[in-house]
Design a protein around this motif. Structure first.
Motif, PDB file in Angstrom:
ATOM      1  N   PRO A 196       0.815  -1.220   0.000  1.00 10.89           N
ATOM      2  CA  PRO A 196       0.000   0.000   0.000  1.00 10.89           C
ATOM      3  C   PRO A 196       0.849   1.271   0.000  1.00 10.89           C
ATOM      4  N   GLY A 197       0.477   2.219  -0.845  1.00 10.24           N
ATOM      5  CA  GLY A 197       1.133   3.518  -0.837  1.00 10.24           C
ATOM      6  C   GLY A 197       2.557   3.522  -1.336  1.00 10.24           C
ATOM      7  N   ARG A 198       2.970   2.467  -2.028  1.00  9.26           N
ATOM      8  CA  ARG A 198       4.351   2.397  -2.522  1.00  9.26           C
ATOM      9  C   ARG A 198       4.341   1.799  -3.932  1.00  9.26           C
ATOM     10  N   SER A 199       5.230   2.283  -4.781  1.00 11.59           N
ATOM     11  CA  SER A 199       5.435   1.676  -6.098  1.00 11.59           C
ATOM     12  C   SER A 199       6.813   2.055  -6.599  1.00 11.59           C
ATOM     13  N   ILE A 200       7.339   1.246  -7.496  1.00 14.05           N
ATOM     14  CA  ILE A 200       8.647   1.465  -8.095  1.00 14.05           C
ATOM     15  C   ILE A 200       8.457   2.125  -9.452  1.00 14.05           C
ATOM     16  N   ARG A 201       9.232   3.150  -9.749  1.00 20.13           N
ATOM     17  CA  ARG A 201       9.214   3.774 -11.069  1.00 20.13           C
ATOM     18  C   ARG A 201      10.578   3.567 -11.725  1.00 20.13           C
ATOM     19  N   VAL A 202      10.564   2.924 -12.890  1.00 17.22           N
ATOM     20  CA  VAL A 202      11.775   2.770 -13.696  1.00 17.22           C
ATOM     21  C   VAL A 202      11.630   3.658 -14.921  1.00 17.22           C
ATOM     22  N   LEU A 203      12.555   4.575 -15.089  1.00 20.13           N
ATOM     23  CA  LEU A 203      12.564   5.454 -16.259  1.00 20.13           C
ATOM     24  C   LEU A 203      13.458   4.837 -17.325  1.00 20.13           C
ATOM     25  N   LEU A 204      12.926   4.720 -18.541  1.00 21.67           N
ATOM     26  CA  LEU A 204      13.671   4.127 -19.639  1.00 21.67           C
ATOM     27  C   LEU A 204      13.791   5.103 -20.805  1.00 21.67           C
ATOM     28  N   MET A 205      14.927   5.065 -21.468  1.00 19.83           N
ATOM     29  CA  MET A 205      15.148   5.807 -22.711  1.00 19.83           C
ATOM     30  C   MET A 205      15.562   4.803 -23.782  1.00 19.83           C
ATOM     31  N   ASN A 206      14.830   4.799 -24.878  1.00 14.35           N
ATOM     32  CA  ASN A 206      15.148   3.883 -25.975  1.00 14.35           C
ATOM     33  C   ASN A 206      15.143   2.433 -25.485  1.00 14.35           C
ATOM     34  N   ASN A 207      14.172   2.125 -24.599  1.00 18.28           N
ATOM     35  CA  ASN A 207      13.978   0.792 -24.012  1.00 18.28           C
ATOM     36  C   ASN A 207      15.135   0.335 -23.120  1.00 18.28           C
ATOM     37  N   LYS A 208      15.930   1.286 -22.646  1.00 16.37           N
ATOM     38  CA  LYS A 208      17.019   0.965 -21.720  1.00 16.37           C
ATOM     39  C   LYS A 208      16.802   1.741 -20.415  1.00 16.37           C
TER      40      LYS A 208
END
Length: 324
Positions: A196-208
């Motif tokens: 609850p109240g937490r999530s991971i964000r992965v930022l990708l550029m050009n699928n990397k």
């Protein structure tokens, strides 16, 4: 010669405010000439060239014919403007114009059920997901698969505004009925209760993957990780040194590749943000892939200049197109 970038300023300033100026500055910093464009001033004409016996299309800014080497736009829009934007994307794509998102990519990225179908096809782990087309079907889904602890998501929303949590099927059906009244379809997902109240964000550029952080909502009893604002209520914590970072990145790449990636014979996505839940019971599950992910917060959290990375990735695509 410097590439010319047609930059569509966001027609709905409430969404992204100062972001356009920052992005234009970074494109210029990396060697581009930027041509600001207003969506409502643009028009397209398809003409038949009688001498060559073929069709040509041209884009106009008010009454002036314009040309550029790449087209850039960033940020959510109101439904009316977004509909116009999609037609513009399709037109420019037919002209073989380098874009931040292709029409096919945007068709999937802007619709949560279209994403779920791609995740299903490529075996990306997601919460149990259901959808119907009328109240009777939704009632059957709720009774059989989602009697309690469910998440309702509008197919198209901004910043989680179309997301609601439900502890029983009666509450779920009540909200679904109201959305159907407003001609909005939704999907239902099983609620992952141990995150609850937490999530991971992965930022990708050009699928990397280029940056990883964790959304943390500090408000007690709030299940959505990005639903509170201010330093006392919300935190975005860098996970660049986290021991599970590589696992988060691998799953994020799999999710983005499922939508559009060279590994599956399609064009890579220039920029995307993948939201992941880390559950002890269910393992890692993907919530969604976001177009136009927030860049300010993750830059502040990880100290990575993601604006510069984005400008470089997009201009590399443009320059490659010019050479060919």
């Amino acid at each position: 010669m410097k590439p010319i970038i047609g930059f569509l300023t966001n027609p709905d300033k409430v969404f992204y405010n100062n972001l356009d100026k920052v992005l234009m500055k970074y494109l210029v910093k990396n060697g581009a000439l930027v041509m600001p464009l207003n969506l409502l001033d643009l028009s397209i004409i398809i003409k038949r060239c009688s001498s060559k016996k073929e069709n040509h299309s041209y884009i106009f800014n008010k009454d002036k014919h314009i040309s550029f080497n790449g087209f850039f736009s960033y940020g959510y829009m109101s439904p009316t403007n977004f509909n116009s934007y999609q037609y513009l994307l399709s037109s420019l794509h037919k002209m073989k114009m380098p874009l931040l998102y292709t029409p096919s990519q945007m068709n999937i990225l802007s619709d949560k059920y279209n994403q779920a179908l791609q995740f299903y096809k490529h075996n990306v782990p997601i919460p149990d997901t259901g959808m119907s087309f009328g109240l009777s079907g939704y009632k059957s889904l709720a009774k059989k698969f989602f009697p309690k602890n469910s998440v309702l998501k509008e197919l198209k929303d901004y910043g989680g505004d179309g997301v609601s949590m439900h502890n029983n099927k009666e509450s779920l059906i009540n909200i679904i009925a109201k959305k159907l009244w407003n001609h909005k379809l939704s999907l239902i997902q099983h609620k992952i209760e141990d995150s609850p109240g937490r999530s991971i964000r992965v930022l990708l550029m050009n699928n990397k993957p280029v940056a990883v952080a964790e959304y943390i909502n500090k408000v007690k009893g709030e299940d959505k990780s990005n639903n509170s604002f201010g330093y006392n209520n919300f935190e975005l914590r860098s996970l660049m040194e986290n021991y599970k970072r590589e696992k988060y990145e691998d799953l994020a790449v799999k999710a983005v590749d499922a939508i559009s990636g060279e590994r599956n014979g399609k064009e890579n996505i220039i920029v995307s943000g993948v939201d992941i839940l880390d559950s002890e019971k269910h393992g890692l599950v993907v919530l969604e892939v976001n177009p136009w992910p927030d860049l300010f917060d993750i830059r502040e959290s990880t100290k990575i200049d993601v604006f510069d990375l984005l400008a470089k990735e997009f201009l590399a695509k443009v320059k490659k197109s010019i050479k060919t």
